[in-house]
Design a protein around this motif. Structure first.
Motif, PDB file in Angstrom:
ATOM      1  N   PHE A 273       4.749  -1.355   0.892  1.00 34.53           N
ATOM      2  CA  PHE A 273       4.204  -0.043   1.265  1.00 34.53           C
ATOM      3  C   PHE A 273       5.331   0.996   1.325  1.00 34.53           C
ATOM      4  O   PHE A 273       5.207   2.103   0.808  1.00 34.53           O
ATOM      5  N   ARG A 282       3.410  13.539   2.369  1.00 32.41           N
ATOM      6  CA  ARG A 282       2.288  13.508   3.307  1.00 32.41           C
ATOM      7  C   ARG A 282       2.144  12.145   4.000  1.00 32.41           C
ATOM      8  O   ARG A 282       1.424  12.009   4.978  1.00 32.41           O
ATOM      9  N   LEU A 283       2.847  11.135   3.458  1.00 31.60           N
ATOM     10  CA  LEU A 283       2.790   9.804   4.078  1.00 31.60           C
ATOM     11  C   LEU A 283       4.088   9.446   4.808  1.00 31.60           C
ATOM     12  O   LEU A 283       4.320   8.299   5.172  1.00 31.60           O
ATOM     13  N   ASN A 285       5.206  10.074   7.812  1.00 27.00           N
ATOM     14  CA  ASN A 285       5.053   9.512   9.165  1.00 27.00           C
ATOM     15  C   ASN A 285       4.656   8.031   9.123  1.00 27.00           C
ATOM     16  O   ASN A 285       5.156   7.208   9.893  1.00 27.00           O
ATOM     17  N   MET A 286       3.724   7.712   8.203  1.00 23.01           N
ATOM     18  CA  MET A 286       3.284   6.322   8.076  1.00 23.01           C
ATOM     19  C   MET A 286       4.424   5.427   7.591  1.00 23.01           C
ATOM     20  O   MET A 286       4.596   4.300   8.053  1.00 23.01           O
ATOM     21  N   VAL A 287       5.211   5.958   6.639  1.00 21.45           N
ATOM     22  CA  VAL A 287       6.344   5.192   6.127  1.00 21.45           C
ATOM     23  C   VAL A 287       7.351   4.926   7.240  1.00 21.45           C
ATOM     24  O   VAL A 287       7.838   3.806   7.412  1.00 21.45           O
ATOM     25  N   GLN A 288       7.685   5.967   8.031  1.00 21.39           N
ATOM     26  CA  GLN A 288       8.648   5.808   9.121  1.00 21.39           C
ATOM     27  C   GLN A 288       8.153   4.814  10.167  1.00 21.39           C
ATOM     28  O   GLN A 288       8.921   4.032  10.730  1.00 21.39           O
ATOM     29  N   SER A 289       6.826   4.858  10.426  1.00 27.97           N
ATOM     30  CA  SER A 289       6.244   3.920  11.391  1.00 27.97           C
ATOM     31  C   SER A 289       6.443   2.483  10.934  1.00 27.97           C
ATOM     32  O   SER A 289       6.795   1.596  11.728  1.00 27.97           O
ATOM     33  N   ARG A 290       6.243   2.258   9.644  1.00 32.91           N
ATOM     34  CA  ARG A 290       6.414   0.903   9.116  1.00 32.91           C
ATOM     35  C   ARG A 290       7.880   0.486   9.057  1.00 32.91           C
ATOM     36  O   ARG A 290       8.210  -0.690   9.217  1.00 32.91           O
ATOM     37  N   THR A 293       8.539  -0.690  12.471  1.00 31.44           N
ATOM     38  CA  THR A 293       7.902  -2.003  12.659  1.00 31.44           C
ATOM     39  C   THR A 293       8.731  -3.096  12.005  1.00 31.44           C
ATOM     40  O   THR A 293       8.959  -4.169  12.582  1.00 31.44           O
TER      41      THR A 293
END
Length: 665
Positions: A273, A282-283, A285-290, A293
């Motif tokens: 991912f 636009r993604l 934040n999602m990338v940083q969250s992963r 993780t």
């Protein structure tokens, strides 16, 4: 960092010179065990590490021994069991770690050096008595008798005995010394079967703490309350026997591997991912969250595969039903007092015959005669013309040549053995790769025993003759040997003191006892029930209660049936409530074990999703579930003992009536 051992007070008579333990759970000993001692931690080991020449035995390991616990120590040969004992006694230092032992706490163990200062066995044994009991010779006599010394033996000089009996004398000195902690490292190696059964019964009533190393799983399981294992450089202690310990280890490792595989899969999905959408604004934040993780995910190393002894004996096809017949065999090193005489028996093509009895009575002599290693004196030993014998003798390790390698010893064991076959068998005996090129001179006793087994495996046989093959093998190797013998299609004749092997294999017994030898057609359990060992209590169920059998013989069949029905009715009234409690305990254990499987699966899912709250709740539920299982197992054990005790009088009466009915027919 040097190891430190704190709070140890080693008493002068305790481990360095003499050997300490008491086999007799005397009233004085019991009186000394106050009730508040039950819940005390007697020994605590923390962050213990020890290694030799780059090989780590244990790494930051630890455990506790509580008051009155009898702990069996398991682990493969070379994994540190004896080293741990030496560290506890102060004979060896750890690389690091702390051992807490109460002040004035006495530790007893058997030293292997043989040094005697008294003119008789009895007087030497009395040197182990505590000062307050220095004149109580009866304690020493009792223990010496249990270990196989006769009254005449007790008046002889210790130097007159074999090394095995001298080690028994050292053991006796430990047993009378009454230490707080008894350490026993392979105590059954120099004991015969009757002495093993005696020491087993005594250790069950030992009133202090005990740590036991033995390859005899049956012996350990009967004695211990807890099992402590050295596994993957760590130590783990559980309540229960070896089967429960190994099942728990297998379950834990299965869960670990499933969790590791799921973690790896999840990690790859996250990495994919991140690599696919890192450039998408636009993604972000999602990338940083992963990414966060991924950084928090614990890396779990794949468990290293532990090599286990795995082999089978090569079989030479045999066309007939009977492989051996012995007629009127007699033998004696002194012709005036033969070891045995008029011995006759036959061995079927796939029959398992075990030779049992006390040491020194002729067991090894008999199997040497059968193997052709000793010349016959009287009688006849007749093998079928196509019988091919394979012989393993307990002293055969002396025949190994120090200058040869493991591979060479196996290669030269029989003609027409190719190097690849020798290397394959060396691997099966856990000498893989360059280990097969080790010189015999550097091998331990257990490793040499495995080489001897390897030599036996080279040539196809249809008759195996084995003299105490489990000596110097660890528990896992004994399990592998038992499996191989059980699968062998040919005949087996074996001398052994190992009751697990006897229960599992024996179909016919050659029994040395009561100053003679006899043949018993049947398994070992049947022998215990119908014959039993000399000097032990009569077998349960054979001795009818007073006045039970004689009146029954005089009754007609109708009256016999009526009386039998009355006994069964009374028996049901007594045992039925206990049986219902047992059934309830078994059902609850079964239900909780099924629940445990479900909870473990839920724990895996929660681990994958990183649901910390659910993991915490599941952990509490898992602990509660395991607590219920352990509690109910304890209840089940007590209920089973109660059932046996209360059913025994009725069962003895029933057996007496049945025998009476047979006599009356």
């Amino acid at each position: 960092m040097h190891g430190t051992i704190r709070n140890i007070d080693i008493q002068p008579p305790v481990h360095y010179d003499t050997h300490h333990i008491s086999f007799s759970a005397t009233p004085e000993l019991r009186a000394g065990c106050t009730s508040d001692r039950w819940n005390q931690i007697m020994i605590s080991i923390e962050n213990l590490s020890k290694g030799f020449a780059g090989h780590m035995l244990f790494d930051k390991a630890g455990f506790q021994i509580n008051s009155r616990e009898r702990v069996g120590l398991v682990g493969r040969n070379g994994h540190g069991k004896t080293t741990l004992f030496r560290i506890i006694t102060g004979l060896e230092e750890p690389d690091e770690g702390v051992i807490h032992i109460p002040k004035n706490y006495r530790i007893g163990h058997v030293l292997q050096h043989l040094r005697f200062t008294k003119p008789t066995v009895l007087e030497e044994g009395m040197t182990g008595l505590p000062e307050a009991a220095s004149d109580q010779a009866w304690k020493v006599e009792k223990i010496l008798a249990g270990l196989g010394f006769s009254l005449l033996d007790m008046t002889r000089h210790p130097s007159e005995f074999s090394g095995g009996f001298q080690v028994r004398l050292n053991l006796a000195k430990v047993l009378v010394a009454e230490p707080d902690l008894l350490l026993l490292d392979e105590p059954t190696n120099y004991l015969d079967i009757t002495s093993i059964r005696w020491i087993e019964r005594f250790l069950v009533s030992w009133p202090h703490e005990l740590m036991l190393i033995t390859h005899d799983r049956n012996f350990m399981d009967k004695v211990v309350t807890h099992t402590l294992g050295i596994h993957r450089n760590k130590m783990r202690k559980i309540k229960g026997d070896t089967e429960k310990y190994y099942n728990q280890i297998a379950q834990d490792e299965e869960i670990y591997e499933k969790t590791r595989a799921n973690d790896e899969k999840r990690k790859k999905e996250i990495e994919l991912f991140i690599s696919r959408f890192r450039a998408k604004a636009r993604l972000a934040n999602m990338v940083q969250s992963r990414v966060k993780t991924l950084s928090k995910m614990e890396k779990r190393d794949k468990l290293e595969n532990i090599k286990a002894l795995d082999f089978s004996f090569r079989y030479e096809p045999f066309p007939a039903k009977q492989v051996l017949r012995v007629d009127n065999l007699a033998f004696g090193y002194d012709l005036k007092s033969p070891l045995f005489q008029k011995l006759s028996f036959s061995v079927g093509a796939r029959e398992r015959v075990c030779i049992i009895g006390k040491n020194g009575k002729g067991k090894t002599t008999l199997i040497k005669l059968l193997a052709g290693a000793l010349p016959q004196q009287q009688g006849d030993i007749g093998y079928h013309p196509v019988a091919v014998k394979g012989f393993y003798e307990q002293t055969n390790v002396d025949s190994l040549r120090d200058a040869r390698t493991v591979e060479e010893e196996i290669l030269y064991a029989a003609p027409q053995v190719e190097r690849q076959l020798a290397r394959n068998i060396a691997g099966a005996m856990m000498f893989e790769g360059d280990n097969a090129l080790k010189k015999i001179s550097v091998l331990s006793g257990g490793e040499k025993s495995r080489v001897m087994l390897g030599k036996l495996l080279v040539t196809p046989t249809n008759v195996l003759l084995l003299d105490e093959p489990t000596n110097h093998l660890d528990m896992d190797s004994c399990d592998a040997l038992l499996s191989a013998l059980d699968s062998f299609p040919g005949a087996l004749i074996m001398v052994t003191h190992n009751e697990m092997f006897l229960h599992a294999l024996a179909e016919k017994l050659i029994v040395f006892q009561n100053e003679g030898v006899s043949v018993f057609d049947g398994g070992y359990q049947r022998f215990l029930e119908y014959k039993g060992w000399e000097g032990e209590d009569p077998p349960a169920g054979l001795s009818a209660p007073a006045n039970a059998a004689e009146p029954a013989i005089k009754l007609n069949r109708k009256e016999l049936r009526r009386r039998r029905s009355e006994i069964l009715t009374e028996r049901a009234k007594v045992v039925k409530p206990i049986e219902k409690k047992i059934e309830a305990a078994e059902n609850e254990i079964d239900a909780n074990e099924k629940k445990l499987l479900t909870l473990n699966e839920e724990m895996l899912l929660a681990s994958q999703t990183g649901d910390g709250e659910k993991i915490a709740k599941l952990s509490q539920t898992l602990h509660a579930c395991q607590t219920v299982i352990e509690r109910r197992f304890d209840e089940l054990e007590k209920l089973s003992e109660e059932l046996d005790a209360k059913a025994k009088p009725f069962d003895e009466q029933l057996k007496a009536f049945e025998e009476a009915a047979e006599i009356g027919q």
